[in-house]
Design an enzyme around this catalytic site. Structure first.
Site, PDB file in Angstrom:
ATOM      1  N   GLU A 196     -38.451   6.947 -44.353  1.00  0.00           N
ATOM      2  CA  GLU A 196     -37.348   6.016 -44.581  1.00  0.00           C
ATOM      3  C   GLU A 196     -37.856   4.577 -44.792  1.00  0.00           C
ATOM      4  O   GLU A 196     -37.059   3.662 -44.945  1.00  0.00           O
ATOM      5  CB  GLU A 196     -36.349   6.091 -43.423  1.00  0.00           C
ATOM      6  CG  GLU A 196     -35.725   7.485 -43.335  1.00  0.00           C
ATOM      7  CD  GLU A 196     -34.619   7.632 -42.307  1.00  0.00           C
ATOM      8  OE1 GLU A 196     -33.582   8.195 -42.650  1.00  0.00           O
ATOM      9  OE2 GLU A 196     -34.799   7.200 -41.160  1.00  0.00           O
ATOM     10  N   TYR A 200     -17.848 -10.460 -30.171  1.00  0.00           N
ATOM     11  CA  TYR A 200     -19.277 -10.193 -30.315  1.00  0.00           C
ATOM     12  C   TYR A 200     -19.573  -9.219 -31.445  1.00  0.00           C
ATOM     13  O   TYR A 200     -20.614  -9.305 -32.102  1.00  0.00           O
ATOM     14  CB  TYR A 200     -19.903  -9.751 -28.978  1.00  0.00           C
ATOM     15  CG  TYR A 200     -20.187 -10.971 -28.150  1.00  0.00           C
ATOM     16  CD1 TYR A 200     -21.398 -11.646 -28.281  1.00  0.00           C
ATOM     17  CD2 TYR A 200     -19.216 -11.506 -27.317  1.00  0.00           C
ATOM     18  CE1 TYR A 200     -21.647 -12.810 -27.578  1.00  0.00           C
ATOM     19  CE2 TYR A 200     -19.449 -12.676 -26.608  1.00  0.00           C
ATOM     20  CZ  TYR A 200     -20.667 -13.323 -26.744  1.00  0.00           C
ATOM     21  OH  TYR A 200     -20.911 -14.485 -26.067  1.00  0.00           O
TER      22      TYR A 200
HETATM   23 ZN   LIG Z   1     -32.311   8.055 -40.795  1.00  0.00          ZN
END
Ligand SMILES: [Zn+2]
Length: 217
Positions: free
Chosen positions: A80, A126
């Site tokens: 990735e 937040y």
């Molecule tokens: Zn992934």
């Protein structure tokens, strides 16, 4: 390499190990899923290796990869890594990226959404401050080059995004900032499921604009 560059790289390697273990202990990372990366001053990146558990990283084995994806040092990088490189290429302020397959965020990524531009409601200040708008990108097979292109395109206008049937990618100016934003995203996803179909009070457009003015990203 200058002495400064050596110490910057050594510090970032140690930080990636530290936060990897923390995310694993907090059950935000499991098995060998997820990856962390950080940008070095020369444009290369440190990224967690392929098929490695984030809870048991070793500083010297973290992959160092060039802007074009060639391995410079360490173990083979995560498959990735290509979308990490795409974010750095398209978002110059990004210096670190967190991508995990944490349960509640992945659950949100598997739902049908009417508005893919922003798939989590503005429930808390937040969430608005740390995550902002969270677009859903369509599903791609892991490693698909088209995934990196789509991520790079979204990164021009967003520091957080959600990959359909997969999980979030969150970029920050530091590793800490990216991780805190990721944790906020996961907590909001958890709240989203806890609240279910109950009527909620969400932050108004005015309140969101006020936060964006007071805390510009
Ligand atoms: Zn992934």
């Amino acid at each position: 390499m200058t002495e400064n560059a050596v110490s910057q790289e050594a510090q970032l390697r140690n930080k990636i190990v530290h936060f990897g273990r923390l995310l694993y202990e907090r059950r935000l990372a499991h098995g060998s899923a997820g990856n962390l990366s950080a940008l070095l001053d020369d444009g290369s990146i440190l990224v967690t290796p392929t098929d490695t558990c984030l809870g048991f990283l070793e500083p010297g084995r973290i992959s160092k990869v060039s802007t074009t994806g060639e391995l410079i040092a360490g173990d083979r990088p995560s498959r990735e890594a290509c979308f990490h490189l795409a974010v750095y290429a398209e978002r110059p302020v990004a210096r670190a990226i967190v991508h995990l397959h944490s349960t509640y965020a992945v659950a949100v990524s598997c739902l049908c959404h009417d508005n893919a531009d922003d798939v989590l409601p503005p429930l808390t200040a937040y969430h608005v401050m740390r995550v902002g708008k969270l677009p859903l990108l369509k599903y791609f097979r892991p490693g698909d080059r088209a995934l990196a292109r789509a991520v790079g395109e979204a990164a021009r206008s967003h520091h957080a995004m959600l990959l359909a049937n997969h999980g979030p990618i969150v970029a920050g100016k530091t590793l800490e900032e990216a991780i805190y934003a990721y944790e906020e995203l996961e907590e909001t996803a958890k709240l989203f499921f806890m609240i279910g179909n109950r009527k909620t009070v969400q932050l108004s457009h005015y309140e969101i604009a006020e936060l964006n003015t007071a805390f510009p990203s």
